[in-house]
Design a protein around this motif. Structure first.
Motif: not given
Length: 497
Positions: A5-10, A138-148
């Motif tokens: 598994t590539a780390p980014e994919k992980e 608070f409300k979670l409005l959208s989620k990030a699947l990749r790191p900043l």
RNA sequence: GGGCCGUUAGCUCAGGUGGCAGAGCACCGGACUUUUAAUCCGGGAGUCGCAGGUUCGAAUCCUGCACGGCUCACCA
């Protein structure tokens, strides 16, 4: 075969798995919400609650805002985060006591950096002195699947910055600021031009002939018409047709396309402003240029702005000097007093390539291009361009070898080009033919012959002053950017692989 | 097009003379109620840009290629 598994994919796999658990365990889908009543920008809090002292809270004020979570610091039963929107960054304080255990644990369990949060809370200042919001809801409005990108060093990799500009904009606030300045500059152009009663128009980007400038065009093909079309290299010839058509003052701000090299001063597509005023001449255009650029400097906040090691002074009036004078000043040669032959000899001595049939004035422009241009750091209007290099400009009646034309140089680069427009259809036709001969002699970049434009001139073009300003370059100088790619959001790049 | 430089984890970067692929941030698990590059404990994460060559052995040396940066030339 072992599965790797590539780390980014992980990382993404972990985040997707978390998202699935979030959906399943808390019956919440962060991508379902399509509305949040954001009542305050984060800057609102900074503007209105900076008076709060350490540990002081304004419980009467309720802020409803939203933004992207940039950092999180969890401390057991209390946590801090930084929220950022397009105005500011503000600290959030999540506390078990004020949120309740369920909400607080939900935050700790599901919210990650990069996510978008809707926030309700009270402004206060921490003991350590940072203006913050005590989060009450608070409300979670959208989620990030990749790191900043990394929070401390930011994003430096120029290639990633240009290819994935959104990451550059997230990680580097000063980049966001530079493009705001760009927008301000363009707005200033419109304000000045509109204040002089100039009409904004749009002319074709696709046309059968790419005229109005010296450049290799992009060629494309229209299926239904079955013809080649060119992407425009300038707006000049169409705008002057509009002056023939009784609009006395017109301008256009838009993209031009030139199929040439890419470097820190050139992008294949770039933004230019062109303006044409009936009954005006190139001196009026000089004044207009000055007015626009000074207004832009003012919009940047100062008439003295740094560029690299230089401090550029935009206080008018800008220096105005004839090309002949500038060449004399920097090269010590007076091209008005030499013969063509002497000029060619001087060129050879100066290390310039000479074919043998050049006029002394053409040689002079070579000297100017090679030895003077890059010395013009402070804004300088250069006047008196020879007819040979100005096929669309009116002759100077007192000096027919020269035209009523100027270019403006800043930081050694051309920023504006303007002239009293040639409105003699017969002279114009002659000059086009001259360009045609150059083209047939192998000059790929000679002006195209535009018969339709000649017909327009034959119907009568009033005396007209025209001006073009390269907005990208001007923006570079006003924002102290060393590359044109730093003022174009998505610069042209070779695709990877 | 020429020259120089770069490409190692998601990000920022270390890895003299060839000898088991590293750190910080980010991520996962745990502790912590005013932190702010939080801290502490534990963990996962790599086709070292790609291809070939030299070598017992290459991230490291050589060649070619790709992408990018700077610069010169050309060009508005």
């Amino acid at each position: 075969m072992e599965e790797r598994t590539a780390p980014e994919k992980e990382i993404i796999r972990q985040r997707v798995e978390k998202l699935e658990r979030l959906r399943k365990e808390s019956k919440f889908d962060p991508y379902v919400i399509d509305k949040w009543d954001k009542e305050h920008k984060l800057s609102f809090v900074h503007e209105h609650f900076s008076h709060l002292g350490p540990d002081e809270m304004d419980e009467t004020a309720t802020i409803k805002t939203a933004g992207r979570v940039m950092t999180i610091r969890k401390h057991g039963r209390a946590s801090f985060a930084h929220l950022e929107d397009d105005s500011e960054r503000l600290q959030l304080y999540f506390q078990l006591n004020s949120l309740g255990e369920e909400e607080y644990e939900w935050f700790k369990r599901w919210v990650d950096t990069g996510d978008f949060l809707g926030i309700v809370g009270h402004p206060f200042r921490t003991k350590r002195g940072e203006l913050s919001l005590l989060v009450t809801d608070f409300k979670l409005l959208s989620k990030a699947l990749r790191p900043l990108p990394e929070k401390w060093h930011g994003l430096k990799d120029t290639e990633v910055r240009y290819r994935q500009r959104y990451l550059d904009l997230i990680a580097n606030p000063e980049v966001r600021e530079a493009f705001r300045k760009r927008a301000k500059i363009i707005k200033t152009f419109r304000e000045v031009l509109e204040s002089h009663g100039t009409l904004e128009v749009e002319t074709p980007m696709l046309s059968p002939i790419a005229g109005g400038a010296i450049a290799r065009p992009f060629i494309t093909y229209h299926n239904a018409l079955g013809i080649n079309l060119y992407l425009r290299i300038a707006t000049e010839l169409y705008l002057k047709r509009l002056v023939v058509g009784m609009y006395e003052r017109v301008y256009e701000i838009g993209k031009n396309f030139r199929n040439e090299g890419i470097d820190s001063m050139h992008n294949p597509e770039f933004t230019a402003m062109e303006v044409y005023w009936a009954y005006a001449n190139y001196e009026d255009m000089m004044n207009l240029t000055e007015e626009i650029i000074v207004a832009c400097a003012d919009a940047m906040g100062s008439r003295q702005l740094p560029y690299g090691d230089y401090m550029i002074n935009y206080e008018p009036p800008f220096r105005r000097a004839a090309m002949v004078e500038l060449v004399k000043e920097h090269c010590g040669i007076d091209f008005l007093t030499v013969t063509d032959e002497e000029a060619r000899k001087l060129a050879k001595e100066g290390g310039l390539e000479v074919k043998g049939d050049e006029s002394r004035l053409l040689i002079m422009t070579e000297f100017f291009d090679n030895f003077v241009e890059d010395k013009l750091i402070q804004p300088t209007f250069v006047l008196g361009y020879p007819v040979e290099v100005s096929p669309l400009a009116k002759r100077d009646p007192d000096n027919p070898d020269f035209t009523r034309r100027f270019e403006l140089f800043i930081c050694g680069a051309e920023v504006a080009n303007a002239f009293s427009e040639l409105n003699d259809p017969l002279d114009q036709k002659e000059r086009f033919l001259d360009q045609l001969r150059k083209k047939e002699a192998g000059d790929e970049e000679a002006h195209a012959f535009d018969e339709d434009y000649i017909v327009a001139l034959e119907h009568g073009l009033p005396p007209t002053g025209g001006l073009g300003i390269g907005i990208d370059r001007l923006t570079m100088f006003l924002t102290n950017s060393s590359s044109i790619r730093d003022v174009i959001l998505f610069p042209t790049m070779r695709p990877k692989e």
